[in-house]
Design a protein around this motif. Structure first.
Motif, PDB file in Angstrom:
ATOM      1  N   CYS A  37       0.824  -1.213   0.000  1.00  0.00           N
ATOM      2  CA  CYS A  37       0.000   0.000   0.000  1.00  0.00           C
ATOM      3  C   CYS A  37       0.858   1.264   0.000  1.00  0.00           C
ATOM      4  O   CYS A  37       1.921   1.304   0.627  1.00  0.00           O
ATOM      5  CB  CYS A  37      -0.927  -0.001   1.215  1.00  0.00           C
ATOM      6  SG  CYS A  37      -1.990  -1.445   1.264  1.00  0.00           S
ATOM      7  N   THR A 107      -7.788  -8.887   2.235  1.00  0.00           N
ATOM      8  CA  THR A 107      -7.543  -9.581   0.962  1.00  0.00           C
ATOM      9  C   THR A 107      -6.743 -10.863   1.151  1.00  0.00           C
ATOM     10  O   THR A 107      -6.744 -11.726   0.270  1.00  0.00           O
ATOM     11  CB  THR A 107      -6.775  -8.671  -0.015  1.00  0.00           C
ATOM     12  OG1 THR A 107      -5.476  -8.388   0.523  1.00  0.00           O
ATOM     13  CG2 THR A 107      -7.501  -7.353  -0.240  1.00  0.00           C
ATOM     14  N   ALA A 137     -14.772   2.644  -3.986  1.00  0.00           N
ATOM     15  CA  ALA A 137     -13.811   1.718  -4.596  1.00  0.00           C
ATOM     16  C   ALA A 137     -12.590   2.435  -5.157  1.00  0.00           C
ATOM     17  O   ALA A 137     -11.448   1.990  -4.952  1.00  0.00           O
ATOM     18  CB  ALA A 137     -14.505   0.917  -5.701  1.00  0.00           C
ATOM     19  N   ASP A 138     -12.789   3.528  -5.853  1.00  0.00           N
ATOM     20  CA  ASP A 138     -11.689   4.203  -6.540  1.00  0.00           C
ATOM     21  C   ASP A 138     -10.617   4.657  -5.547  1.00  0.00           C
ATOM     22  O   ASP A 138      -9.419   4.472  -5.773  1.00  0.00           O
ATOM     23  CB  ASP A 138     -12.229   5.398  -7.333  1.00  0.00           C
ATOM     24  CG  ASP A 138     -11.172   5.998  -8.245  1.00  0.00           C
ATOM     25  OD1 ASP A 138     -10.457   5.220  -8.899  1.00  0.00           O
ATOM     26  OD2 ASP A 138     -11.053   7.232  -8.285  1.00  0.00           O
ATOM     27  N   ASN A 139     -11.059   5.246  -4.431  1.00  0.00           N
ATOM     28  CA  ASN A 139     -10.104   5.747  -3.429  1.00  0.00           C
ATOM     29  C   ASN A 139      -9.319   4.598  -2.790  1.00  0.00           C
ATOM     30  O   ASN A 139      -8.112   4.709  -2.554  1.00  0.00           O
ATOM     31  CB  ASN A 139     -10.835   6.545  -2.344  1.00  0.00           C
ATOM     32  CG  ASN A 139     -11.285   7.907  -2.846  1.00  0.00           C
ATOM     33  OD1 ASN A 139     -10.867   8.349  -3.902  1.00  0.00           O
ATOM     34  ND2 ASN A 139     -12.152   8.561  -2.099  1.00  0.00           N
ATOM     35  N   ASP A 141      -8.681   1.562  -4.076  1.00  0.00           N
ATOM     36  CA  ASP A 141      -7.769   0.936  -5.043  1.00  0.00           C
ATOM     37  C   ASP A 141      -6.558   1.818  -5.336  1.00  0.00           C
ATOM     38  O   ASP A 141      -5.458   1.314  -5.577  1.00  0.00           O
ATOM     39  CB  ASP A 141      -8.517   0.587  -6.331  1.00  0.00           C
ATOM     40  CG  ASP A 141      -9.438  -0.616  -6.148  1.00  0.00           C
ATOM     41  OD1 ASP A 141      -9.470  -1.173  -5.044  1.00  0.00           O
ATOM     42  OD2 ASP A 141     -10.120  -0.999  -7.117  1.00  0.00           O
ATOM     43  N   LYS A 142      -6.746   3.149  -5.280  1.00  0.00           N
ATOM     44  CA  LYS A 142      -5.610   4.061  -5.478  1.00  0.00           C
ATOM     45  C   LYS A 142      -4.570   3.877  -4.379  1.00  0.00           C
ATOM     46  O   LYS A 142      -3.371   3.941  -4.622  1.00  0.00           O
ATOM     47  CB  LYS A 142      -6.098   5.519  -5.463  1.00  0.00           C
ATOM     48  CG  LYS A 142      -6.454   6.080  -6.819  1.00  0.00           C
ATOM     49  CD  LYS A 142      -6.808   7.554  -6.682  1.00  0.00           C
ATOM     50  CE  LYS A 142      -7.648   8.019  -7.855  1.00  0.00           C
ATOM     51  NZ  LYS A 142      -8.372   9.261  -7.556  1.00  0.00           N
ATOM     52  N   ARG A 144      -4.357   1.138  -2.218  1.00  0.00           N
ATOM     53  CA  ARG A 144      -4.006  -0.219  -1.818  1.00  0.00           C
ATOM     54  C   ARG A 144      -3.787  -1.174  -2.979  1.00  0.00           C
ATOM     55  O   ARG A 144      -3.313  -2.288  -2.778  1.00  0.00           O
ATOM     56  CB  ARG A 144      -5.090  -0.775  -0.890  1.00  0.00           C
ATOM     57  CG  ARG A 144      -5.487   0.205   0.201  1.00  0.00           C
ATOM     58  CD  ARG A 144      -6.094  -0.461   1.402  1.00  0.00           C
ATOM     59  NE  ARG A 144      -5.084  -1.205   2.124  1.00  0.00           N
ATOM     60  CZ  ARG A 144      -5.352  -2.230   2.906  1.00  0.00           C
ATOM     61  NH1 ARG A 144      -6.585  -2.649   3.041  1.00  0.00           N
ATOM     62  NH2 ARG A 144      -4.389  -2.843   3.557  1.00  0.00           N
ATOM     63  N   GLY A 145      -4.188  -0.755  -4.200  1.00  0.00           N
ATOM     64  CA  GLY A 145      -3.972  -1.615  -5.367  1.00  0.00           C
ATOM     65  C   GLY A 145      -5.285  -1.985  -6.044  1.00  0.00           C
ATOM     66  O   GLY A 145      -6.336  -2.042  -5.409  1.00  0.00           O
ATOM     67  N   ASN A 146      -5.216  -2.256  -7.346  1.00  0.00           N
ATOM     68  CA  ASN A 146      -6.412  -2.579  -8.136  1.00  0.00           C
ATOM     69  C   ASN A 146      -7.103  -3.825  -7.604  1.00  0.00           C
ATOM     70  O   ASN A 146      -6.450  -4.835  -7.324  1.00  0.00           O
ATOM     71  CB  ASN A 146      -6.041  -2.795  -9.611  1.00  0.00           C
ATOM     72  CG  ASN A 146      -5.661  -1.492 -10.288  1.00  0.00           C
ATOM     73  OD1 ASN A 146      -6.072  -0.428  -9.857  1.00  0.00           O
ATOM     74  ND2 ASN A 146      -4.862  -1.578 -11.341  1.00  0.00           N
ATOM     75  N   GLY A 147      -8.415  -3.744  -7.465  1.00  0.00           N
ATOM     76  CA  GLY A 147      -9.200  -4.895  -7.039  1.00  0.00           C
ATOM     77  C   GLY A 147      -9.290  -5.089  -5.537  1.00  0.00           C
ATOM     78  O   GLY A 147     -10.038  -5.957  -5.068  1.00  0.00           O
ATOM     79  N   ASP A 150     -12.951  -4.553  -4.006  1.00  0.00           N
ATOM     80  CA  ASP A 150     -13.894  -5.658  -4.225  1.00  0.00           C
ATOM     81  C   ASP A 150     -13.562  -6.854  -3.331  1.00  0.00           C
ATOM     82  O   ASP A 150     -14.461  -7.468  -2.747  1.00  0.00           O
ATOM     83  CB  ASP A 150     -13.879  -6.087  -5.703  1.00  0.00           C
ATOM     84  CG  ASP A 150     -14.544  -5.057  -6.609  1.00  0.00           C
ATOM     85  OD1 ASP A 150     -15.273  -4.189  -6.082  1.00  0.00           O
ATOM     86  OD2 ASP A 150     -14.323  -5.103  -7.834  1.00  0.00           O
TER      87      ASP A 150
END
Length: 328
Positions: A37, A107, A137-139, A141-142, A144-147, A150
């Motif tokens: 992250c 995760t 979601a966008d914040n 993933d920015k 911590r990484g894509n996906g 979810d």
């Protein structure tokens, strides 16, 4: 902000920052993690290999067994679950009827070999404190990484199905971190109870997720956060911003006062941030401590004064910040 001189934190206080009786043992099991992250003060990641050794793990178990004043064993990392000694420490602490906190990135449950964790946590009544730095979601993933958003939502739903957030002995807390600043428009975390209400409404409405508490934590200029600030030439100004928002009412409640932070090599610090900045705890005569020395002395209370640095302004700005969220 032209003058970026920072008042030494120690000078800001009316009296030395003293330790209280130790009730919390926070153990960093290592730097192995499935994520890397952007704000991680530990600088953990998939390529890191540092972790607890069997020898230090055994010493920590002895510490847990010998000192009834330890009420909470707080396991962190990296992803603590990935590092050696995680389950032995959970089970040792639960046998002694201590509350166990795992600081989970959520995760990890979807990585090979870790799919048993939610059920394991349920079996041992582990308190899960999970990072979810935003409910959008966008914040997430920015940072911590894509996906990651979810996967985090699926993990929270999984924990809910097992009773987390619903049963009194299965506590699920979430952690909010502000976005890292990219200009001098710095901000502190929003008011915790209002933000918690917003999180609960959004997650319930969109994902049928419930949880117990939201903890707001300030980004301290340590680890990757410090690197980011230095790259953006914001480090000194951010420290000054934190000092400008110093709140003396937070000092009484600082987490460093009743905890010991232990690293994976067995060294003792006043808090996790001092650990990452290699500022060890010291006794009155200036001696540094290890788990072995605590066991030899037969006492946890060998430290009178907490070691401080400029980044301590992060824990005392505004409503304050700790591993348990706002302080006042």
């Amino acid at each position: 902000m032209l003058n970026t001189a920072i008042t030494p934190f120690k000078s800001k206080l009316n009296s030395p920052l003293t330790k209280k009786g130790i009730t919390v043992l926070q153990i960093n099991l290592g730097k192995r993690c499935n994520l890397a992250c952007t704000h991680c003060h530990v600088e953990a990641g998939p390529k890191r290999t540092e972790e607890l050794s069997p020898e230090i793990c055994q010493q920590l178990i002895e510490l847990i067994n010998r000192f009834p004043e330890i009420k909470i064993v707080d396991l962190t990392g990296g992803a603590p679950e990935m590092n050696y000694g995680f389950k032995p420490l959970v089970e040792a602490a639960r046998r002694m009827d201590k509350q166990v906190i795992v600081r989970s990135n959520l995760t990890i449950y979807f990585e090979d070999g870790f799919g048993d964790l939610p059920e394991y946590f349920t079996q041992h009544h582990v308190r899960v404190v999970a990072s979810l730095p935003c409910y959008l979601a966008d914040n997430v993933d920015k940072m911590r990484g894509n996906g990651v958003f979810d996967s985090s939502i699926q993990a929270l739903q999984w924990l809910n199905k097992l009773g987390y957030g619903k049963e009194s002995d299965l506590i699920l807390d979430l952690v909010y971190n502000p976005q890292l600043p990219i200009s001098q428009k710095f901000s502190l975390a929003p008011e915790q109870s209002n933000l918690e209400r917003n999180y609960k409404m959004f997650l319930q409405e969109h994902f049928s997720i419930i949880f117990n508490n939201l903890f707001t934590i300030t980004n301290l200029p340590v680890g990757r956060t410090k690197m980011h600030l230095e790259r953006k030439k914001l480090y000194a100004n951010y420290l000054q911003f934190l000092e400008l928002h110093f709140n003396s009412g937070t000092v009484e409640h600082l987490m460093c006062r009743d905890e010991l932070s232990i690293d994976y090599t067995g060294n003792v610090y006043d808090c996790d941030f001092n650990q990452m900045m290699n500022l060890p705890a010291r006794t009155n005569n200036g001696e540094t401590l290890t788990v072995a020395k605590l066991l030899e002395a037969g006492s946890l209370d060998l430290i009178n004064e907490v070691q401080t640095a400029a980044y301590c302004y992060g824990c005392t700005a505004g409503c304050g910040s700790s591993c348990g969220g706002a302080l006042v």
